[in-house]
Design a protein around this motif. Structure first.
Motif, short mmCIF file in Angstrom:
data_model
loop_
_atom_site.label_atom_id
_atom_site.label_comp_id
_atom_site.label_asym_id
_atom_site.label_seq_id
_atom_site.Cartn_x
_atom_site.Cartn_y
_atom_site.Cartn_z
N THR A 21 -10.73 -13.50 -1.59
CA THR A 21 -10.18 -12.49 -2.49
C THR A 21 -8.81 -12.93 -2.97
N SER A 47 -11.80 -5.79 -3.43
CA SER A 47 -11.63 -5.75 -1.97
C SER A 47 -11.17 -4.36 -1.54
N PHE A 48 -10.32 -3.75 -2.34
CA PHE A 48 -9.87 -2.37 -2.09
C PHE A 48 -11.10 -1.45 -2.10
N GLU A 103 -8.29 -13.92 2.37
CA GLU A 103 -7.37 -13.49 1.31
C GLU A 103 -6.51 -14.68 0.92
N TYR A 123 -6.95 -6.15 1.96
CA TYR A 123 -7.69 -7.02 1.03
C TYR A 123 -8.57 -8.00 1.79
N CYS A 124 -8.03 -8.53 2.87
CA CYS A 124 -8.79 -9.52 3.63
C CYS A 124 -10.05 -8.88 4.23
N TYR A 128 -8.52 -8.44 -5.83
CA TYR A 128 -7.99 -7.46 -4.87
C TYR A 128 -8.61 -6.07 -5.09
N ASP A 129 -8.79 -5.70 -6.37
CA ASP A 129 -9.33 -4.37 -6.65
C ASP A 129 -10.69 -4.18 -5.98
N TYR A 154 -13.27 -2.12 1.02
CA TYR A 154 -12.63 -1.62 2.24
C TYR A 154 -12.77 -0.10 2.30
N THR A 189 1.11 -0.34 -3.31
CA THR A 189 1.51 -1.67 -2.89
C THR A 189 3.04 -1.71 -2.93
#
Lengths: 257, 415
Positions: B127, B161-162, B12, B274-275, B158-159, B165, B182
């Motif tokens: 990300t 990655s969301f 991230e 995110y990571c 980020y989206d 996840y 957030t």
């Protein structure tokens, strides 16, 4: 009609050298273009084992290479050898393919000397004057032995004169044009002959020759104007070192000297 | 770290802080790497420091320390700097953002503690909050400087990655909409993931929602957040909720937490979503689909198609240049065509299901007139952003038969 076609075969790292026109080709598209446009230049200097190896090694066309090898071994006709190359990249549509076959047939029906003269003409178009002169020379040699008509011989000599003129070998050009005029007695041959005389010698030589040949004064006057106009154009163009180098390179390339 | 070979990394690159994790095949999930051994501090500042007059750099916490105590030069806001092509003044010279990013990434990846990272990392996904062409180019160049093979380095926002996840959790967690709050110091923002299961494959989309300022007093902060939750959820059903950011604390969220957990909703709080989402994204790139029949349709994904009509192997065909479903920054095409009897190019663009495609003509002024099939053109397409495609056309002539003119035409197609 669709405006473009996708190039799908790879480019060669090492080109294939077409001897007749001293030019390299790197792709199937270049090879097909050259072949389809220059049927009279297709001979064993291009359709040979070197081409087969190049297609295999450089373009990765192993199947085509095998096919051509077999055809060449069987001494197949030119059409039989050329068409698989064109088909490999679907270079021609059906109508064009048919036309090409017709042209090949027509060409193969022509006497050998006519085909060779055409080859010379194509070489002149590609500015390969040295090669063209060699071809014309061989045609003339064989023409002397055969009972080929005078107009054919005259045309060969005329074209040979043009090639010499392009190489600035004006003495040879004048000699060719003289013989051509003797055989043809055409307006074109006369103009070429007189122009060459002018360029080799002087205006006086040109006028003397015109009188000797009993040329029509109107023709002589218009020809003189044309030569004068062409000369003034040349003078306007300043020749730079770069242009001179390019011209020298082109000269060597075209003559092979 | 349990992995020594074929390591899959999530990175991230945040505005203020960054994180690294790797995929642990024994645990079957990403594991975050701690900045300090034995502690659960995963985030480190997105900055580097340089020792004056020497090519010695530090990153993260160390960089801040050396800048504060050893007079090293601090180069912070690395993410922001990478969003631009503007060079950064470091000592007496200007340095490209890509070079600074390379230092940061290279040093931070050292946290993995693995030998020969170039050989042993099979995929790394970076990300970022949002990305643009400059950032894409800078990070690509940074990985080039680090000598990572291009096919092993990926990028997502980020989206996405969301999304990754979320779909890596148990299916019941994302059987309905999934919310993401957030919370930074004084502001909260809402986003949600929804999946259209009617389409084939099912299409997942992350949508931005409301934002709200949070009061500094605990009681009012809870009230503000409750209001944002209610307004964001409305009457929709959410099967799961994530809370990220350092602005949340269960000490003040006395009313918010029950509201979030209402109807046995799954709620998670953390700061490495995110990571880890990036790590799952890298895993999908390296090892294949995480969930079948599901595709992400985020804001960086190309939805339109672009192509040309031409002869392909002698057959009149639609030749696709860009196909929907890929990231705009990964969509590239280079090909060569032979002109028949035209002096212009026509591109066809449109949505996959639309009945008619839009025609875009590109003129080629100055192109030398040559016989049909004696002009070969190289066409290069690259996206500048989701809706801007840069087209570059180069005249190649036809080898030595018709030498190239040197003409190059550039045009940007706006979709």
């Amino acid at each position: 009609m669709i405006g473009y076609r996708l190039c799908q075969t790879k480019k060669a790292k090492n080109p294939y050298f077409i001897e007749n026109i001293s030019t390299n080709v790197f792709t199937m598209e270049e090879l097909c273009f050259y072949m389809s446009q220059n049927l009279y230049l297709l001979d064993d200097t291009i359709l040979n084992g070197r081409l087969i190896q190049w297609l295999k090694d450089e373009l990765g066309l192993a199947a085509l290479s095998r096919k051509l090898k077999k055809l060449l071994e069987e001494k197949a006709s030119m059409a039989e050898v050329i068409l698989p190359i064109m088909k490999e990249i679907q270079y021609l549509n059906q109508a064009e393919q048919k036309q090409l076959q017709q042209n090949l047939k027509q060409m193969e029906e022509q006497p050998l000397l006519v085909r060779r003269k055409r080859k010379g003409d194509y070489l002149v178009e590609y500015h390969k004057y040295g090669n063209a002169l060699k071809v014309y020379g061989e045609v003339l040699k064989d023409t002397d032995e055969s009972a080929m008509d005078v107009s054919f011989k005259g045309n060969v000599l005329h074209n040979m004169g043009c090639a010499y003129a392009r190489l600035f070998q004006m003495e040879e050009a004048v000699a060719c044009f003289e013989k051509a005029y003797d055989l043809l007695h055409s307006q074109l041959a006369l103009k070429s002959y007189l122009t060459a005389v002018y360029l080799l010698g002087s205006r006086e030589d040109f006028l003397a020759k015109a009188r000797e040949l009993k040329a029509d004064p109107a023709t002589v006057s218009s020809l003189e104007q044309e030569i004068a106009a062409a000369s003034s154009l040349k003078e306007e163009e300043a020749v730079t070192d770069e242009m001179l180098a390019a011209m020298t390179e082109e000269y060597h390339k075209n003559t092979g000297w | 770290m349990n992995e020594v070979r074929n390591i899959i990394v999530g990175f991230e690159l945040g505005e203020r802080t960054s994180q690294i994790c790797y995929y642990d095949r024994t645990e079957e999930e990403p594991v975050s790497l701690s900045v300090r051994a034995g502690q659960s501090q995963y985030a480190f500042p997105t900055c580097i420091s340089k020792k004056p007059g020497e090519e010695i750099y530090h990153y993260g916490v160390e960089a801040e320390y050396f800048a504060a105590h050893q007079d090293e030069i601090l180069i912070d806001r690395l993410y922001e700097r990478c969003l631009s092509r503007e060079k950064v003044q470091v000592e007496d010279q200007l340095t490209e953002p890509a070079r600074l990013a390379a230092v940061f990434l290279g040093q931070a990846l050292g946290m993995l503690g693995a030998n020969n990272l170039l050989k042993n990392i099979s995929g790394i996904m970076v990300t970022v909050p949002r990305l643009n062409k400059a950032l894409v180019d800078n990070l690509k160049e940074a990985f080039q400087i680090l000598k990572f093979p291009a096919g092993r380095c990926f990028l997502q926002n980020y989206d996405e990655s969301f999304y990754y996840y979320t779909i890596s959790q148990k299916p019941e967690f994302w059987s309905r909409k999934v919310g993401l709050f957030t919370l930074e110091s004084d502001e909260a923002a809402f986003r949600h993931l929804e999946i259209d299961r009617q389409s084939k494959p099912a299409a997942a989309l992350v949508k931005a929602g409301k934002r709200a300022a949070l009061d500094t007093s605990w009681e009012n902060r809870d009230v503000d957040f409750c209001r944002l939750i209610q307004e964001s959820f409305g009457n929709d059903i959410y099967s799961g909720v994530f809370l990220v950011g350092d602005g949340f604390d269960k000490e003040w969220a006395v009313r918010s937490i029950p509201l979030l957990c209402k109807n046995q909703r799954h709620v998670f709080y953390g700061n490495n979503l995110y990571c880890k989402g990036a790590c799952y994204g890298a895993k999908e790139k390296v090892e294949g689909r995480l969930v079948k029949d599901l595709s992400y349709q985020g804001e960086d994904i190309v939805t339109a198609m672009l192509g040309m009509e031409m002869l392909v192997s002698g057959v009149h065909s639609y030749y696709p240049l860009v196909e929907p479903g890929i990231h705009w920054y990964e969509a590239k095409k280079e090909f060569e065509i032979l002109l028949e009897d035209t002096m212009e190019l026509v591109f066809l663009a449109g949505e996959p299901k639309s009945p008619r495609l839009q025609r875009y003509s590109m003129a080629l002024p100055g192109l030398p007139k040559r016989p049909p099939r004696a002009t070969r053109l190289k066409i290069r397409l690259e996206f500048e952003s989701l809706n801007h495609i840069h087209i570059q056309v180069t005249d190649l002539g036809l080898g030595e038969l018709y030498p190239a003119s040197g003409c190059v035409w550039n045009e940007t197609l706006v979709q």
